[in-house]
Every structure is written in C-alpha cells, then in structure tokens.
Design a protein around this motif. Sequence first.
Motif, PDB file in Angstrom:
ATOM      1  N   VAL A  21       0.728  -1.131  -0.021  1.00  0.00           N
ATOM      2  CA  VAL A  21      -0.004  -0.165  -0.049  1.00  0.00           C
ATOM      3  C   VAL A  21       0.824   1.287   0.014  1.00  0.00           C
ATOM      4  O   VAL A  21       0.610   2.293  -0.626  1.00  0.00           O
ATOM      5  CB  VAL A  21      -1.109   0.143   1.196  1.00  0.00           C
ATOM      6  CG1 VAL A  21      -1.806   1.332   1.199  1.00  0.00           C
ATOM      7  CG2 VAL A  21      -1.885  -1.019   1.067  1.00  0.00           C
ATOM      8  N   SER A  22       2.099   1.303   0.549  1.00  0.00           N
ATOM      9  CA  SER A  22       2.873   2.402   0.693  1.00  0.00           C
ATOM     10  C   SER A  22       3.488   2.494  -0.553  1.00  0.00           C
ATOM     11  O   SER A  22       4.332   3.785  -0.753  1.00  0.00           O
ATOM     12  CB  SER A  22       3.894   2.393   1.807  1.00  0.00           C
ATOM     13  OG  SER A  22       4.755   1.378   1.794  1.00  0.00           O
ATOM     14  N   LEU A  43       8.966  14.270   1.869  1.00  0.00           N
ATOM     15  CA  LEU A  43       9.146  15.236   3.097  1.00  0.00           C
ATOM     16  C   LEU A  43      10.009  14.849   4.252  1.00  0.00           C
ATOM     17  O   LEU A  43      10.456  15.643   5.111  1.00  0.00           O
ATOM     18  CB  LEU A  43       7.612  15.633   3.659  1.00  0.00           C
ATOM     19  CG  LEU A  43       6.806  16.045   2.639  1.00  0.00           C
ATOM     20  CD1 LEU A  43       5.319  16.018   3.079  1.00  0.00           C
ATOM     21  CD2 LEU A  43       7.126  17.668   2.197  1.00  0.00           C
ATOM     22  N   SER A  44       9.986  13.579   4.466  1.00  0.00           N
ATOM     23  CA  SER A  44      10.914  12.868   5.628  1.00  0.00           C
ATOM     24  C   SER A  44      10.931  11.432   4.952  1.00  0.00           C
ATOM     25  O   SER A  44      10.514  11.088   4.356  1.00  0.00           O
ATOM     26  CB  SER A  44      10.205  13.219   6.688  1.00  0.00           C
ATOM     27  OG  SER A  44       9.165  12.178   7.159  1.00  0.00           O
ATOM     28  N   GLU A  45      11.531  10.587   5.964  1.00  0.00           N
ATOM     29  CA  GLU A  45      11.658   9.391   5.749  1.00  0.00           C
ATOM     30  C   GLU A  45      10.288   8.680   5.616  1.00  0.00           C
ATOM     31  O   GLU A  45      10.160   7.561   4.949  1.00  0.00           O
ATOM     32  CB  GLU A  45      12.418   8.538   7.051  1.00  0.00           C
ATOM     33  CG  GLU A  45      12.641   7.380   6.871  1.00  0.00           C
ATOM     34  CD  GLU A  45      13.650   6.582   7.796  1.00  0.00           C
ATOM     35  OE1 GLU A  45      13.554   5.510   8.122  1.00  0.00           O
ATOM     36  OE2 GLU A  45      14.696   7.193   8.133  1.00  0.00           O
ATOM     37  N   THR A  46       9.260   9.134   6.675  1.00  0.00           N
ATOM     38  CA  THR A  46       8.003   8.364   6.386  1.00  0.00           C
ATOM     39  C   THR A  46       6.786   9.415   5.723  1.00  0.00           C
ATOM     40  O   THR A  46       5.766   8.767   5.637  1.00  0.00           O
ATOM     41  CB  THR A  46       7.617   8.198   7.809  1.00  0.00           C
ATOM     42  OG1 THR A  46       7.345   9.302   8.594  1.00  0.00           O
ATOM     43  CG2 THR A  46       8.401   7.383   8.515  1.00  0.00           C
ATOM     44  N   GLU A  47       7.167  10.315   5.309  1.00  0.00           N
ATOM     45  CA  GLU A  47       6.256  11.675   4.661  1.00  0.00           C
ATOM     46  C   GLU A  47       6.394  11.791   3.475  1.00  0.00           C
ATOM     47  O   GLU A  47       7.731  12.209   3.124  1.00  0.00           O
ATOM     48  CB  GLU A  47       6.108  12.561   5.471  1.00  0.00           C
ATOM     49  CG  GLU A  47       5.336  12.290   6.976  1.00  0.00           C
ATOM     50  CD  GLU A  47       5.391  13.784   7.667  1.00  0.00           C
ATOM     51  OE1 GLU A  47       4.553  14.797   7.169  1.00  0.00           O
ATOM     52  OE2 GLU A  47       5.544  13.789   8.783  1.00  0.00           O
ATOM     53  N   VAL A  68       1.572   9.669   5.079  1.00  0.00           N
ATOM     54  CA  VAL A  68       2.669   9.165   5.931  1.00  0.00           C
ATOM     55  C   VAL A  68       2.417   7.943   6.290  1.00  0.00           C
ATOM     56  O   VAL A  68       1.130   7.074   6.642  1.00  0.00           O
ATOM     57  CB  VAL A  68       2.036  10.144   7.398  1.00  0.00           C
ATOM     58  CG1 VAL A  68       2.909   9.697   8.561  1.00  0.00           C
ATOM     59  CG2 VAL A  68       1.793  11.636   7.439  1.00  0.00           C
ATOM     60  N   ALA A  69       3.576   7.156   6.206  1.00  0.00           N
ATOM     61  CA  ALA A  69       3.747   5.901   6.083  1.00  0.00           C
ATOM     62  C   ALA A  69       4.243   5.461   7.399  1.00  0.00           C
ATOM     63  O   ALA A  69       5.383   5.207   7.488  1.00  0.00           O
ATOM     64  CB  ALA A  69       4.545   5.153   4.882  1.00  0.00           C
ATOM     65  N   ILE A  76      -0.959   3.696   7.596  1.00  0.00           N
ATOM     66  CA  ILE A  76      -0.847   4.662   6.618  1.00  0.00           C
ATOM     67  C   ILE A  76      -1.929   5.789   6.594  1.00  0.00           C
ATOM     68  O   ILE A  76      -3.032   5.311   6.447  1.00  0.00           O
ATOM     69  CB  ILE A  76      -0.585   4.030   4.918  1.00  0.00           C
ATOM     70  CG1 ILE A  76       0.514   2.982   5.055  1.00  0.00           C
ATOM     71  CG2 ILE A  76      -0.725   5.072   3.786  1.00  0.00           C
ATOM     72  CD1 ILE A  76       0.498   2.098   3.933  1.00  0.00           C
ATOM     73  N   SER A  77      -1.718   6.821   6.508  1.00  0.00           N
ATOM     74  CA  SER A  77      -2.462   7.894   6.443  1.00  0.00           C
ATOM     75  C   SER A  77      -2.381   8.800   5.161  1.00  0.00           C
ATOM     76  O   SER A  77      -1.321   9.402   4.854  1.00  0.00           O
ATOM     77  CB  SER A  77      -2.372   8.771   7.834  1.00  0.00           C
ATOM     78  OG  SER A  77      -2.583   7.948   8.742  1.00  0.00           O
TER      79      SER A  77
END
Length: 171
Positions: A21-22, A43-47, A68-69, A76-77
């Motif tokens: 999904v990510s 944006l970052s490691e997770t965004e 955001v993962a 995941i959002s």
Amino acid sequence: MPSAHLVRRIRHRPEDLFDLVSDVENYPKFINLISALRVTKQLSETEFEAEAIVAYKMLRETFRSKIVADSVAGKISVEKAEKGGAVKSLLNTWTFHPLEDGSTLVDVIVDVRLKAMPLEFLLRDKFGKAAVHIMNLFEVRAGQNYPLVGNETYDSVAEMTSFGLRSDQLV
C-alpha cells in the motif's frame, strides 16, 4: 461526502501489505482507474506527497495527496495536499492489524469530497462498490507478490473486537 469503512482479513503478513500500500508509484500497474502516479516530494523518511491521474470513461482528474507511512504503527494516512487538485477534502487511513495466525486484519477508512459537483455526485453513487473493488485489487496484487500465511478457516472475530472493530464491517 462519499465515505467507506472496510475491514477485511487478508492472508498476507502485515509488513507485506504495508509495503504494497505504501508503494504508491506501482498503483497504475494494478488499479485500472489510475493512469499515472508519482511521488512529487519526499518530506521525511515516512512522509511524502504524490500526484495521481485518475481516469474514468471521459473524465480525467489530477489528485495530490500527502502520505504518512508509519511502519512501526502499521498505519498509512493520506490527506489532501496543500494544492490537492480535484480534491476538496480527503481522509484515508489504512491500518494493518496483525492476527495470531500471521495474517492481517486490514482496516480502511476513506472520506473524500471533490471540488467539481458533477464528479462528486458520480462518485457518491458508485463509491461503496469502488472501494470494495479497490480492496479486491490490493488483495489480488498481494497474492501475486507475497506468500500466503495463516489458516484459510481462521476466525478473526474475537481479535477484531479487541481492535475496536465490528464484524458487520467485514467485506
């Protein structure tokens, strides 16, 4: 506002489903409504932000979202990016609950509102069916890429309740 809340037990590991999904840039390979999708900004490691081109019959729209993962939380959002394209508002969450047999209870919530009212009305009429269809596509894609885990007849209802979910939400 079109919305859906889907819960499904899928016989793949939560980590594998999270990865599937990510990995948004691969969506056009298995979701026929998405003709193109690219990450536009990390944006970052997770965004990150992404842009999707969705085509349905004669309609073609661009949607921009912020993702955001969070692999630690198994969530995941997705929300509308600052310049969201055709989207007026968007809230989409995927939560991957690990089950005792190694499989996953996938909890998906999506609420969307489009800027164009004709598209909004078209989406509203078909939204529930489309959400289930997309869930099915993800499950098929997981089956193509990851090994099955868990027992086919495993009853996840008790665990589902522990996650605060109801069995009538299963699809």
